[in-house]
Design an enzyme around this catalytic site. Sequence first.
Site, PDB file in Angstrom:
ATOM      1  N   GLU A  25      34.181  -0.799  48.782  1.00  0.00           N
ATOM      2  CA  GLU A  25      33.157   0.090  48.245  1.00  0.00           C
ATOM      3  C   GLU A  25      32.546  -0.531  46.992  1.00  0.00           C
ATOM      4  O   GLU A  25      33.181  -1.348  46.315  1.00  0.00           O
ATOM      5  CB  GLU A  25      33.818   1.440  47.904  1.00  0.00           C
ATOM      6  CG  GLU A  25      32.864   2.467  47.330  1.00  0.00           C
ATOM      7  CD  GLU A  25      33.476   3.880  47.273  1.00  0.00           C
ATOM      8  OE1 GLU A  25      34.681   4.030  47.513  1.00  0.00           O
ATOM      9  OE2 GLU A  25      32.705   4.827  46.982  1.00  0.00           O
ATOM     10  N   ASN A 172      30.208  10.506  54.442  1.00  0.00           N
ATOM     11  CA  ASN A 172      31.599  10.287  53.989  1.00  0.00           C
ATOM     12  C   ASN A 172      32.056  11.503  53.198  1.00  0.00           C
ATOM     13  O   ASN A 172      31.340  11.998  52.321  1.00  0.00           O
ATOM     14  CB  ASN A 172      31.653   9.061  53.071  1.00  0.00           C
ATOM     15  CG  ASN A 172      32.987   8.959  52.334  1.00  0.00           C
ATOM     16  OD1 ASN A 172      34.009   8.609  52.932  1.00  0.00           O
ATOM     17  ND2 ASN A 172      32.993   9.292  51.049  1.00  0.00           N
ATOM     18  N   GLU A 173      33.227  11.971  53.495  1.00  0.00           N
ATOM     19  CA  GLU A 173      33.831  13.097  52.758  1.00  0.00           C
ATOM     20  C   GLU A 173      32.771  14.159  52.432  1.00  0.00           C
ATOM     21  O   GLU A 173      32.587  14.542  51.272  1.00  0.00           O
ATOM     22  CB  GLU A 173      34.539  12.602  51.487  1.00  0.00           C
ATOM     23  CG  GLU A 173      35.730  11.730  51.812  1.00  0.00           C
ATOM     24  CD  GLU A 173      36.690  11.465  50.644  1.00  0.00           C
ATOM     25  OE1 GLU A 173      36.406  11.859  49.503  1.00  0.00           O
ATOM     26  OE2 GLU A 173      37.746  10.858  50.906  1.00  0.00           O
ATOM     27  N   TYR A 249      45.436   9.943  51.176  1.00  0.00           N
ATOM     28  CA  TYR A 249      45.997   9.096  50.114  1.00  0.00           C
ATOM     29  C   TYR A 249      47.360   9.635  49.713  1.00  0.00           C
ATOM     30  O   TYR A 249      47.567  10.858  49.673  1.00  0.00           O
ATOM     31  CB  TYR A 249      45.083   9.102  48.886  1.00  0.00           C
ATOM     32  CG  TYR A 249      43.808   8.293  49.075  1.00  0.00           C
ATOM     33  CD1 TYR A 249      43.820   6.921  48.912  1.00  0.00           C
ATOM     34  CD2 TYR A 249      42.597   8.913  49.409  1.00  0.00           C
ATOM     35  CE1 TYR A 249      42.664   6.164  49.081  1.00  0.00           C
ATOM     36  CE2 TYR A 249      41.433   8.172  49.579  1.00  0.00           C
ATOM     37  CZ  TYR A 249      41.469   6.790  49.408  1.00  0.00           C
ATOM     38  OH  TYR A 249      40.328   6.050  49.573  1.00  0.00           O
ATOM     39  N   GLU A 305      40.277   5.747  55.377  1.00  0.00           N
ATOM     40  CA  GLU A 305      40.720   5.590  53.982  1.00  0.00           C
ATOM     41  C   GLU A 305      42.181   6.024  53.924  1.00  0.00           C
ATOM     42  O   GLU A 305      42.496   7.181  54.225  1.00  0.00           O
ATOM     43  CB  GLU A 305      39.885   6.435  53.018  1.00  0.00           C
ATOM     44  CG  GLU A 305      38.488   5.873  52.802  1.00  0.00           C
ATOM     45  CD  GLU A 305      37.699   6.577  51.711  1.00  0.00           C
ATOM     46  OE1 GLU A 305      38.301   7.052  50.727  1.00  0.00           O
ATOM     47  OE2 GLU A 305      36.463   6.636  51.860  1.00  0.00           O
ATOM     48  N   GLN A 354      41.646  -0.078  48.728  1.00  0.00           N
ATOM     49  CA  GLN A 354      40.505  -0.846  49.189  1.00  0.00           C
ATOM     50  C   GLN A 354      40.854  -2.337  49.128  1.00  0.00           C
ATOM     51  O   GLN A 354      41.836  -2.691  48.505  1.00  0.00           O
ATOM     52  CB  GLN A 354      39.278  -0.548  48.344  1.00  0.00           C
ATOM     53  CG  GLN A 354      38.885   0.918  48.357  1.00  0.00           C
ATOM     54  CD  GLN A 354      37.518   1.157  47.722  1.00  0.00           C
ATOM     55  OE1 GLN A 354      36.779   0.245  47.377  1.00  0.00           O
ATOM     56  NE2 GLN A 354      37.188   2.441  47.557  1.00  0.00           N
TER      57      GLN A 354
HETATM   58  O1  AHR Z   1      38.506   5.138  47.725  1.00  0.00           O
HETATM   59  C1  AHR Z   1      38.076   5.857  46.618  1.00  0.00           C
HETATM   60  C2  AHR Z   1      37.391   7.154  47.001  1.00  0.00           C
HETATM   61  O2  AHR Z   1      38.310   8.002  47.601  1.00  0.00           O
HETATM   62  C3  AHR Z   1      36.274   7.055  48.014  1.00  0.00           C
HETATM   63  O3  AHR Z   1      35.068   6.713  47.451  1.00  0.00           O
HETATM   64  C4  AHR Z   1      36.229   8.451  48.564  1.00  0.00           C
HETATM   65  O4  AHR Z   1      35.756   8.475  49.887  1.00  0.00           O
HETATM   66  C5  AHR Z   1      37.644   8.931  48.430  1.00  0.00           C
HETATM   67  O5  AHR Z   1      37.717  10.171  47.844  1.00  0.00           O
END
Ligand code: AHR
Length: 498
Positions: A25, A172-173, A249, A305, A354
């Site tokens: 990103e 995205n999101e 995450y 992600e 990432q």
């Molecule tokens: O990876 C960091 C961020 O995490 C991304 O931009 C977003 O899609 C997610 O919340």
Amino acid sequence: MATIHIDETRPLGRIAPEIYGHFSEHLGRCIYEGIFVKPDSGIPNVNGMRTDVVEALKEIRVPVLRWPGGCFADEYHWKDGVGPLESRKRMVNTHWGGVVEDNSFGTHEFFELCRQLGCKTYVNGNVGSGTVQEMSEWVEYMTFDGVSPMAEMRARNGHREPWKVDYFGVGNENWGCGGNMTPTYYANLYRRYQTYVRHYDHAAPIQKICGGPNADDVKWTKKVLKTCFAHPQPEDAHGFMDGLSLHYYVFPGGWQNKGSATVFTEEEWYTTIQKALYMEELINLHGGVMDKYDPEKKIGLIVDEWGVWHEVEPGTNPGFLYQQNTMRDALVAAVTLNIFNNHCDRVKMACIAQMVNVLQSVLLTEGPRMIKTPTWHVFHMYRDHQGAQALTVTAEDVGTAGGEAMPAVQVSASKAEDGVITVTAANLSMTESQTVRLALTARKPEKASGTLLAGEAHLHNTFDEPEAVKEQTLAVTLTENGAEFTLPPCGVASVRLA
Ligand code: AHR
């Protein structure tokens, strides 16, 4: 002793190489400095792409790369990033650190990077602040091979031939940074926007990825599928979508107090690993909803992600999300990739967040220096799973770790076209080593070899000590129906049986 039965007669399906994908990103020092450097940087590069980084990424066989975001995607206007450098717009990256984005890395540069890596392309479009026209023109710009305003603009900008877009993400999101939408509102927008993601190359249609849930938000999955799922039409292989994304995450101490990447207790080790194991429940949860619409599993769950999210390294810009990477992160990667392998019937792509210098990166850079993280080594040790047939594994007497919280050993196995079986095993215990016996149900292997990544839980590579964590040869003994080895605490093993 832990015994792992590996059943060659019960294949689970092909492990899509894209499960080993990456995400880059416009965030902190991922693209700029980490991958792309200025001509006067003095850092060896080819067309701006760092040679050291590209070489290290080729070693782990990056199969696909997602770009330009993330949250940045829904603020990105692609026309700002094409054409002569001097006329590209400068803007503030409001989401990530408020730094100036000079748009010197744009569409042409992304495809050049993927060309050098030899990987598939995953472009994420803007639904949050972009128009349907903008999205459809981007697809035309990238992929149309004929006479059209966008194809001519591409040629004027130096690239007559169209590129191949393998995957296109529609937003995205969008439940969060991508517009704070409700699932039904997004789902209706998705139906509309995806209509204009045209397959100009009918021989190689673009795979459309619909924005899926955050972690366990099953309500999002249900409502989005209810509105968006359409049975395939002859002109469109999978109806309105080829994949549904999932973001998850691991926040070791929770979102508010994530905790340090390098300083943690034994209790925090187990909490982190347990949160990584939760990925399996999420796949079952969302996969269960997908099964109702798509029992043949034509649509992929795209975990585009995933990774561990710690506090940033002390003294670094909080908006840059730069973190170190220890054996604990390596174990999270090992566990997660084993889960993906074991669920390869539904998980068709995944992108760790990432690639360089942001969150759970495989590479870190500092000026001209670059180091490989423990997570890089896990991807390296798992590379033979890409494209292989996943095999059914059953664990016996594996014991537990972290009290009764989890199994002590977690594994996956696959068989490549040449018949070689790869088994990857993670020892989840922070303190106890494990003896692991692999038992093949269908044959006796003639040769066995192994690679080990091990070290104390907090061990990590630094620019002064770049090889504190590195792969070593693992001693593997052949047995009557398999092989045996010792897996140290916090260890990851990759064993090849021929
Ligand atoms: O990876 C960091 C961020 O995490 C991304 O931009 C977003 O899609 C997610 O919340």
